[in-house]
Design an enzyme around this catalytic site. Structure first.
Site, PDB file in Angstrom:
ATOM      1  N   ASP A   1       0.843  -1.200   0.000  1.00  0.00           N
ATOM      2  CA  ASP A   1       0.000   0.000   0.000  1.00  0.00           C
ATOM      3  C   ASP A   1       0.877   1.249   0.000  1.00  0.00           C
ATOM      4  OD1 ASP A   1      -2.109  -1.721   0.331  1.00  0.00           O
ATOM      5  OD2 ASP A   1      -2.682  -1.004   2.326  1.00  0.00           O
TER       6      ASP A   1
ATOM      7  N   ARG B   1      -0.586  -0.601  -8.632  1.00  0.00           N
ATOM      8  CA  ARG B   1      -1.993  -0.299  -8.355  1.00  0.00           C
ATOM      9  C   ARG B   1      -2.129   1.225  -8.350  1.00  0.00           C
ATOM     10  NH1 ARG B   1      -3.217  -0.878  -2.484  1.00  0.00           N
ATOM     11  NH2 ARG B   1      -3.106  -3.092  -2.815  1.00  0.00           N
TER      12      ARG B   1
HETATM   13  P1  FDA Z   1     -13.997   9.087  -5.797  1.00  0.00           P
HETATM   14  O1  FDA Z   1     -13.620   9.377  -4.395  1.00  0.00           O
HETATM   15  O2  FDA Z   1     -14.053  10.207  -6.756  1.00  0.00           O
HETATM   16  O3  FDA Z   1     -15.369   8.322  -5.785  1.00  0.00           O
HETATM   17  C1  FDA Z   1     -16.072   8.029  -6.962  1.00  0.00           C
HETATM   18  C2  FDA Z   1     -17.417   7.437  -6.589  1.00  0.00           C
HETATM   19  O4  FDA Z   1     -17.204   6.169  -5.966  1.00  0.00           O
HETATM   20  C3  FDA Z   1     -18.196   8.262  -5.539  1.00  0.00           C
HETATM   21  O5  FDA Z   1     -18.964   9.241  -6.166  1.00  0.00           O
HETATM   22  C4  FDA Z   1     -19.022   7.180  -4.878  1.00  0.00           C
HETATM   23  O6  FDA Z   1     -20.130   6.854  -5.674  1.00  0.00           O
HETATM   24  C5  FDA Z   1     -18.082   5.997  -4.851  1.00  0.00           C
HETATM   25  N1  FDA Z   1     -17.287   5.965  -3.608  1.00  0.00           N
HETATM   26  C6  FDA Z   1     -15.980   6.283  -3.479  1.00  0.00           C
HETATM   27  N2  FDA Z   1     -15.575   6.118  -2.202  1.00  0.00           N
HETATM   28  C7  FDA Z   1     -16.665   5.714  -1.517  1.00  0.00           C
HETATM   29  C8  FDA Z   1     -16.893   5.376  -0.170  1.00  0.00           C
HETATM   30  N3  FDA Z   1     -15.930   5.445   0.746  1.00  0.00           N
HETATM   31  N4  FDA Z   1     -18.140   4.992   0.184  1.00  0.00           N
HETATM   32  C9  FDA Z   1     -19.135   4.902  -0.721  1.00  0.00           C
HETATM   33  N5  FDA Z   1     -18.976   5.209  -2.026  1.00  0.00           N
HETATM   34  C10 FDA Z   1     -17.762   5.604  -2.422  1.00  0.00           C
HETATM   35  N6  FDA Z   1      -5.373   4.939  -1.100  1.00  0.00           N
HETATM   36  C11 FDA Z   1      -4.101   5.210  -0.720  1.00  0.00           C
HETATM   37  O7  FDA Z   1      -3.757   6.363  -0.470  1.00  0.00           O
HETATM   38  N7  FDA Z   1      -3.198   4.166  -0.610  1.00  0.00           N
HETATM   39  C12 FDA Z   1      -3.525   2.869  -0.906  1.00  0.00           C
HETATM   40  O8  FDA Z   1      -2.683   1.971  -0.817  1.00  0.00           O
HETATM   41  C13 FDA Z   1      -4.858   2.606  -1.359  1.00  0.00           C
HETATM   42  N8  FDA Z   1      -5.249   1.338  -1.709  1.00  0.00           N
HETATM   43  C14 FDA Z   1      -6.479   1.141  -2.301  1.00  0.00           C
HETATM   44  C15 FDA Z   1      -6.806  -0.105  -2.842  1.00  0.00           C
HETATM   45  C16 FDA Z   1      -8.013  -0.281  -3.500  1.00  0.00           C
HETATM   46  C17 FDA Z   1      -8.345  -1.614  -4.107  1.00  0.00           C
HETATM   47  C18 FDA Z   1      -8.923   0.824  -3.623  1.00  0.00           C
HETATM   48  C19 FDA Z   1     -10.213   0.683  -4.355  1.00  0.00           C
HETATM   49  C20 FDA Z   1      -8.613   2.038  -3.070  1.00  0.00           C
HETATM   50  C21 FDA Z   1      -7.409   2.228  -2.392  1.00  0.00           C
HETATM   51  N9  FDA Z   1      -7.084   3.467  -1.839  1.00  0.00           N
HETATM   52  C22 FDA Z   1      -5.776   3.684  -1.422  1.00  0.00           C
HETATM   53  C23 FDA Z   1      -8.114   4.529  -1.655  1.00  0.00           C
HETATM   54  C24 FDA Z   1      -8.111   5.536  -2.791  1.00  0.00           C
HETATM   55  O9  FDA Z   1      -6.978   6.366  -2.724  1.00  0.00           O
HETATM   56  C25 FDA Z   1      -9.353   6.445  -2.738  1.00  0.00           C
HETATM   57  O10 FDA Z   1      -9.358   7.153  -1.530  1.00  0.00           O
HETATM   58  C26 FDA Z   1     -10.685   5.703  -2.867  1.00  0.00           C
HETATM   59  O11 FDA Z   1     -10.606   4.667  -3.795  1.00  0.00           O
HETATM   60  C27 FDA Z   1     -11.817   6.700  -3.297  1.00  0.00           C
HETATM   61  O12 FDA Z   1     -11.529   7.222  -4.563  1.00  0.00           O
HETATM   62  P2  FDA Z   1     -12.270   6.751  -5.907  1.00  0.00           P
HETATM   63  O13 FDA Z   1     -11.220   6.472  -6.916  1.00  0.00           O
HETATM   64  O14 FDA Z   1     -13.177   5.633  -5.646  1.00  0.00           O
HETATM   65  O15 FDA Z   1     -13.006   8.035  -6.438  1.00  0.00           O
END
Ligand code: FDA
Length: 309
Positions: free
Chosen positions: A131, A181
């Site tokens: 991570d 990732r």
């Molecule tokens: P965004 O935040 O723009 O969300 C897009 C849409 O997705 C929202 O409008 C909503 O519909 C849905 N959504 C997103 N988050 C949600 C929530 N919490 N609850 C409900 N709905 C939600 N970060 C990091 O700094 N280090 C790491 O190692 C990792 N590892 C990691 C692994 C995996 C498999 C994932 C999916 C994510 C991570 N992250 C992470 C977290 C990442 O940085 C980020 O904070 C989240 O994925 C939210 O961003 P989105 O890309 O989903 O987009």
């Protein structure tokens, strides 16, 4: 919106809240949406259900910043057990670890030794994912990742699209044929080093995803896991990939347990590679508050649980 996110991210670091908040029933109930349970058995049962829907899993035992070598060794031994259980159960699962859980704050050598044990024990076809944590850890994380990659091929690292530096980091990871990732980034970072506006983070994510799926990256056998729940971004990336003749089966999306389940199922049905990160363990408070910060609408859900308790 930005203020709310910052306030929540600050709360996630507050030790008084970390200790007290998990005692409240309405908070525990809200966490259940994102956590199949606190035990490894709960996580493995979730992995089995997801495998039945052709969705792979990344298992992560919640915790960060251990302060004593014996604790870091305990975490390593736990992950060795997880790798053994995955193997016995024949699950399409990998592990994802935080270096501060393996002793990065204590000593880079201790941390590397613990990580190397996990990679060596994991079968060669399964990646051990590292991570990415807050910005002060980025250099140390990439250094340890690179050292591990010189010894082993089955290790991957996460990079964050909100950091200005990531484009350069990614170019060198692609050169080395890494497993990467890509995420937007979950922490509170200053505008000197990270895009403050979501629209810029999203645009950078798109650009970095295209780098990861480029012909050059594919020639170098880069494994790209595009970790996001952003359906618009997923559609934009898929349609760009289609225009480049990249088949869905060559693209891997990753999401968190309990978020965008419909989108996870759709991607798996349409032949994309899809995986879900399943977290478990009792140290869930800072992790849960980061999930709230990602989507303030989750606070309404928390409030509903408060008033229905
Ligand atoms: P965004 O935040 O723009 O969300 C897009 C849409 O997705 C929202 O409008 C909503 O519909 C849905 N959504 C997103 N988050 C949600 C929530 N919490 N609850 C409900 N709905 C939600 N970060 C990091 O700094 N280090 C790491 O190692 C990792 N590892 C990691 C692994 C995996 C498999 C994932 C999916 C994510 C991570 N992250 C992470 C977290 C990442 O940085 C980020 O904070 C989240 O994925 C939210 O961003 P989105 O890309 O989903 O987009």
């Amino acid at each position: 919106m930005g203020l709310m996110r910052s306030a929540l991210l600050m709360a996630s670091q507050n030790s008084w809240l970390r200790e007290k908040a998990p005692r409240y029933k309405f908070i525990r109930r809200s966490v259940e949406r994102f956590l199949p349970g606190e035990s490894l058995d709960d996580a493995l049962a979730a992995a089995r259900r997801l495998a039945d829907a052709r969705i792979g899993t990344l298992l992560t035992h919640l915790g960060e910043n251990v302060t004593d070598p014996a604790e870091a060794e305990g975490v390593t031994n736990h992950y060795l057990e997880v790798l053994g259980r995955i193997r016995t159960a024949g699950l399409p699962s990998e592990i994802s670890v935080k270096l501060t859980q393996l002793g990065l704050d204590l000593d880079a050598g201790i941390c590397y030794g613990n990580l190397a044990k996990l990679i060596a024990y994991s079968p060669p076809e399964k990646t051990v994912w590292v991570d990415m944590e807050q910005s002060p850890y980025v250099d140390a994380t990439l250094d340890i990742y690179r050292k591990a990659r010189r010894e082993y091929s089955n290790v991957g690292v996460c990079v964050q699209a909100y950091l200005y530096r990531t484009e350069k980091d990614l170019a060198s990871l692609i050169d080395a044929g890494a497993a990467v990732r890509l995420v937007k980034g979950a922490y509170n970072e200053p505008s000197e080093i990270a895009y403050p506006k979501k629209v810029d983070v999203d645009q950078n994510y798109s650009r970095l995803a295209q780098m990861l799926l480029s012909l050059e990256a594919r020639r170098r056998n880069v494994r790209a896991a595009l970790a996001t729940h952003d359906a618009k971004l997923i559609a934009r990336i898929s349609s760009w990939a289609d225009s480049q003749g990249i088949a869905p089966s060559e693209i891997e999306f990753a999401m968190l347990y309990g978020i965008q389940r419909g989108e996870q199922m759709r991607l798996a049905k349409e032949d994309y590679r899809c995986s879900v990160l399943v977290s478990y363990g009792s140290f869930w408070f800072p992790w849960f508050v980061r999930r709230l910060a990602e989507r303030p609408a989750n606070l309404l859900f928390l409030a509903r649980n408060l008033f229905s308790s």
